[in-house]
Design a protein around this motif. Sequence first.
Motif, short mmCIF file in Angstrom:
data_model
loop_
_atom_site.label_atom_id
_atom_site.label_comp_id
_atom_site.label_asym_id
_atom_site.label_seq_id
_atom_site.Cartn_x
_atom_site.Cartn_y
_atom_site.Cartn_z
N LYS A 65 -5.23 12.89 -10.54
CA LYS A 65 -4.44 13.81 -11.36
C LYS A 65 -3.09 13.16 -11.65
CE LYS A 65 -6.57 17.75 -9.15
NZ LYS A 65 -6.48 18.26 -7.78
N GLY A 66 -2.89 12.73 -12.89
CA GLY A 66 -1.63 12.06 -13.22
C GLY A 66 -1.87 10.57 -13.45
N PRO A 67 -0.79 9.80 -13.65
CA PRO A 67 -0.94 8.39 -14.00
C PRO A 67 -1.73 7.59 -12.96
CG PRO A 67 1.39 9.04 -13.95
CD PRO A 67 0.60 10.22 -13.53
N GLN A 68 -2.62 6.75 -13.43
CA GLN A 68 -3.42 5.93 -12.52
C GLN A 68 -2.99 4.47 -12.51
OE1 GLN A 68 -5.81 7.29 -10.22
NE2 GLN A 68 -4.47 8.95 -10.92
N THR A 69 -1.98 4.14 -13.32
CA THR A 69 -1.39 2.80 -13.24
C THR A 69 0.12 2.92 -13.37
OG1 THR A 69 -1.48 2.45 -15.62
CG2 THR A 69 -3.38 1.65 -14.35
N GLY A 70 0.81 1.88 -12.93
CA GLY A 70 2.25 1.81 -13.15
C GLY A 70 2.54 1.48 -14.60
N VAL A 71 3.82 1.44 -14.96
CA VAL A 71 4.20 1.13 -16.34
C VAL A 71 3.62 -0.22 -16.78
CG1 VAL A 71 6.16 0.70 -17.89
CG2 VAL A 71 6.28 2.55 -16.21
N CYS A 72 3.60 -1.18 -15.87
CA CYS A 72 3.09 -2.52 -16.20
C CYS A 72 1.57 -2.56 -16.24
CB CYS A 72 3.60 -3.54 -15.21
SG CYS A 72 2.91 -3.32 -13.56
N GLY A 73 0.92 -1.51 -15.79
CA GLY A 73 -0.54 -1.50 -15.77
C GLY A 73 -1.13 -1.77 -14.39
N ALA A 74 -0.27 -1.98 -13.40
CA ALA A 74 -0.80 -2.24 -12.04
C ALA A 74 -1.55 -1.01 -11.54
CB ALA A 74 0.36 -2.56 -11.10
N ASP A 75 -2.75 -1.22 -11.02
CA ASP A 75 -3.50 -0.07 -10.51
C ASP A 75 -3.21 0.13 -9.03
OD1 ASP A 75 -5.07 -1.79 -9.02
OD2 ASP A 75 -6.80 -1.70 -10.38
N VAL A 76 -3.81 1.17 -8.48
CA VAL A 76 -3.47 1.56 -7.12
C VAL A 76 -3.84 0.47 -6.10
CG1 VAL A 76 -5.63 2.80 -6.55
CG2 VAL A 76 -3.44 3.60 -5.60
N HIS A 77 -4.92 -0.27 -6.38
CA HIS A 77 -5.35 -1.30 -5.42
C HIS A 77 -4.36 -2.46 -5.41
CE1 HIS A 77 -8.79 1.23 -5.47
NE2 HIS A 77 -9.06 0.95 -6.73
N GLN A 78 -3.91 -2.81 -6.62
CA GLN A 78 -2.91 -3.87 -6.72
C GLN A 78 -1.61 -3.44 -6.03
OE1 GLN A 78 -3.11 -3.95 -10.95
NE2 GLN A 78 -4.74 -5.50 -11.02
N ILE A 79 -1.23 -2.20 -6.24
CA ILE A 79 0.03 -1.72 -5.66
C ILE A 79 -0.06 -1.67 -4.13
CG2 ILE A 79 1.52 0.33 -5.45
CD1 ILE A 79 1.12 0.76 -8.47
N VAL A 80 -1.17 -1.16 -3.61
CA VAL A 80 -1.30 -1.06 -2.14
C VAL A 80 -1.39 -2.47 -1.53
CG1 VAL A 80 -2.80 -0.27 -0.27
CG2 VAL A 80 -2.31 1.26 -2.17
N ALA A 81 -2.15 -3.36 -2.18
CA ALA A 81 -2.27 -4.72 -1.63
C ALA A 81 -0.91 -5.40 -1.62
CB ALA A 81 -3.27 -5.54 -2.46
N ARG A 82 -0.12 -5.15 -2.67
CA ARG A 82 1.21 -5.77 -2.71
C ARG A 82 2.11 -5.20 -1.62
NH1 ARG A 82 2.64 -6.02 -9.06
NH2 ARG A 82 3.16 -3.86 -8.58
N SER A 83 2.00 -3.88 -1.37
CA SER A 83 2.89 -3.35 -0.33
C SER A 83 2.47 -3.85 1.05
CB SER A 83 3.04 -1.83 -0.42
OG SER A 83 1.86 -1.20 -0.05
N PHE A 84 1.16 -4.09 1.23
CA PHE A 84 0.69 -4.69 2.49
C PHE A 84 1.26 -6.11 2.63
CE2 PHE A 84 -3.01 -6.71 4.87
CZ PHE A 84 -2.66 -6.17 6.11
N LEU A 85 1.15 -6.89 1.57
CA LEU A 85 1.68 -8.27 1.62
C LEU A 85 3.20 -8.25 1.89
CD1 LEU A 85 1.52 -11.33 1.31
CD2 LEU A 85 1.52 -11.05 -1.17
N ASN A 86 3.86 -7.27 1.31
CA ASN A 86 5.29 -7.11 1.55
C ASN A 86 5.61 -6.94 3.03
OD1 ASN A 86 7.63 -7.10 0.19
ND2 ASN A 86 7.50 -4.98 -0.53
N HIS A 87 4.85 -6.04 3.69
CA HIS A 87 5.04 -5.82 5.12
C HIS A 87 4.80 -7.12 5.90
CE1 HIS A 87 4.68 -1.18 5.44
NE2 HIS A 87 5.90 -1.56 5.70
N LEU A 88 3.71 -7.80 5.54
CA LEU A 88 3.37 -9.02 6.30
C LEU A 88 4.41 -10.11 6.11
CD1 LEU A 88 -0.48 -9.13 5.64
CD2 LEU A 88 0.71 -8.31 7.66
N THR A 89 4.96 -10.18 4.90
CA THR A 89 5.98 -11.20 4.63
C THR A 89 7.22 -10.91 5.46
OG1 THR A 89 5.13 -11.30 2.39
CG2 THR A 89 7.22 -12.39 2.78
#
Length: 647
Positions: A65-89
């Motif tokens: 319900k609501g937007p399924q991508t960010g403004v750039c088109g990133a989808d939820v899997h890309q966003i979650v994977a990036r936040s995981f990589l962020n934590h690991l970095t």
Amino acid sequence: MAKMRDLESVSIDPQVQFLLDKARNENVLTAFDRADMMNICGFGSTGVCCRHCLEGPCRIAPNGKGPQTGVCGADVHQIVARSFLNHLTQGSSGHAEHGREVALTLLEVAEGKAPYQIKDVDKLYRVAHDLEIVTEDLSMNEVAKEVALKALEDFQKQTGIMNWVKLRAHEDSLNTWNKLGITPVNAHLEITKAVARNAMGCDADPTNLILGGVTMGLIDGYAGLHLSTDLQDILFGTPKAVKAKYSMAVLDEKKINIAVHGHIPMLSEKSVEWSRRLEDEAIKQGATGINIVGVCCTGNELLMRQGVSVASSFSSQELVIVSGVLEAMVVDIQCIMPGIQQVAECYHTEIITTLPYVKIAGATHVNFEPSEADEAAQEIVMKAINRFSKRDPEKISIPDQTVDAYAGFSTEQIVEALSGLNGEDPLKPVIDALVSGKIRGIAALVGCTNPREKQDYGNTVVTKELLKNNVLVVSTGCAAHSLAKHNLMNFDGLEYCGEGLKEVLEAVGNAAGLPSLPPTMHMGSCVDNSRPADLLTAIANRLGVSMNELPAVGSCPETHSPKALSIGTFFIAHGIDVHIGVSPQLSGSEFVTNVLYGDRTDEHEVNADKLFGGKLIYEQDPYTAAKLLLERIDMKRETLLNKLVAK
Ligand code: NFS
Ligand code: SF4
């Protein structure tokens, strides 16, 4: 005001409950209560909020319900994977900085510029030899310099494989990483690459991002853990079995109390030295002496090498101040709550920061450089002594029961203890016990305490469940603190062990002249997670198998830190399953959770278990977690035993 948890829900440690009660009565806010006041954001806690660029912040609505991508088109899997990589970095860069600081100190010591002495000369030569340094015509200091330069290459070289990966990694694991193209070249290069690929408009393949995260795990493991442990052992000595005391009651009302808090042992080792040298000054102020107590991993470092008592793990760090008898809390890097300054302002405690890039507004800063370690430590200890007269007698109250704990179980110390049973082949008794089933598996109980969680509950329950089922447990970090306080590092705790395990602990202990080994073995700070890794590597090599075939697991029931995530990823990269008891904020993406939590039998094409032979297990309930870990141990055990029989 939000409703605060009752004391029993905050911690199972009565002394922590006592001091939290005191803090509340004195209107002092600490992390436990701040946690209760915090509203948890549904987007952040599932990893679906992205703030990677100024087109955002963007957040993906759950349930479609609501937007399924960010403004750039990133989808939820890309966003979650990036936040995981962020934590690991973030996690791995903390440990890499730790490693680099120690390497620079070793270099300065070797060049005669810093006032420390190399304590473990044997280890220096062993490491030098394994790094293929030709030592024949070199003095000890020249060897140390070569080792330090090899370590610093792991932050500089542009091609090849990190020296510490070659030095410490199991060959089969290294082959797997090479095939996947994720073997690290140097820590700074990989960290920069991870930050760069994680930016808007770069890596947008969730699998590739997670593999980038595994490289961060390897940076943590080799530039952080292994490199730090090796060089710290060389500089300050390899730990040997030691008996020490735990709990808030290690504070001493009659003495000047100084808490050392943070991670790197360079400053704290010197603080201990100067507290001994300035004892007379303390007596002049009316105290009976100077009492150094440890908090977090600096506490672990001093405990392992000097037998210094440990007052608190992460989540209750502010309560050490609430005792009213702490003259100074000296901090270096990592896991230092900014809240300690606000709490200190309610008492007479002076907070002293020591590194130029870790300051706290309102705190005193005494700059620490290895070359001027003596001057800095002397200044710090004198500041504490001068605070003694400022105590408010009305605010003094300390709990009074300390707990004994045995610590100091470096891999070298464990092997030495085992050689009491078999001098020729020290690992054989462990292997025999694994094969016979007296030991069902091996677990490393690691990680933190977290103010949101009931302190020590998850750590002790998982441990007791594993011990009961004959799993050999080693421990590090703040988790070790939980175990020690609750009698799991002294002989009282043997009652929790299953019969087979108890028999083995007693046999090894007897051969070393003790009634037994303690039920769990304290292997050190979080960077010392290199030690369980070394132990498992040695066992795998002795058996002629890969690490992912061992019935071995890691468990991190109460973590708060991204460092625990990157250490966990390091173990998963070796095919060791890792349990985490606190949400890693990934549940927004089924794709990402499938890759990390998925099983080798799943349909899902790529997952960690298939690639590495180990996975992440997220389970909040410690009883269920122990059950899941035992299932994985049994699965690997069966395959291993079949393989050994076939050999
Ligand atoms: Ni580890 Fe040590 Fe403790 Fe957690 Fe923090 S002190 S490096 S991160 S909280 S175990
Ligand atoms: Fe939004 Fe994409 Fe920018 Fe993230 S990177 S804030 S999803 S536009």
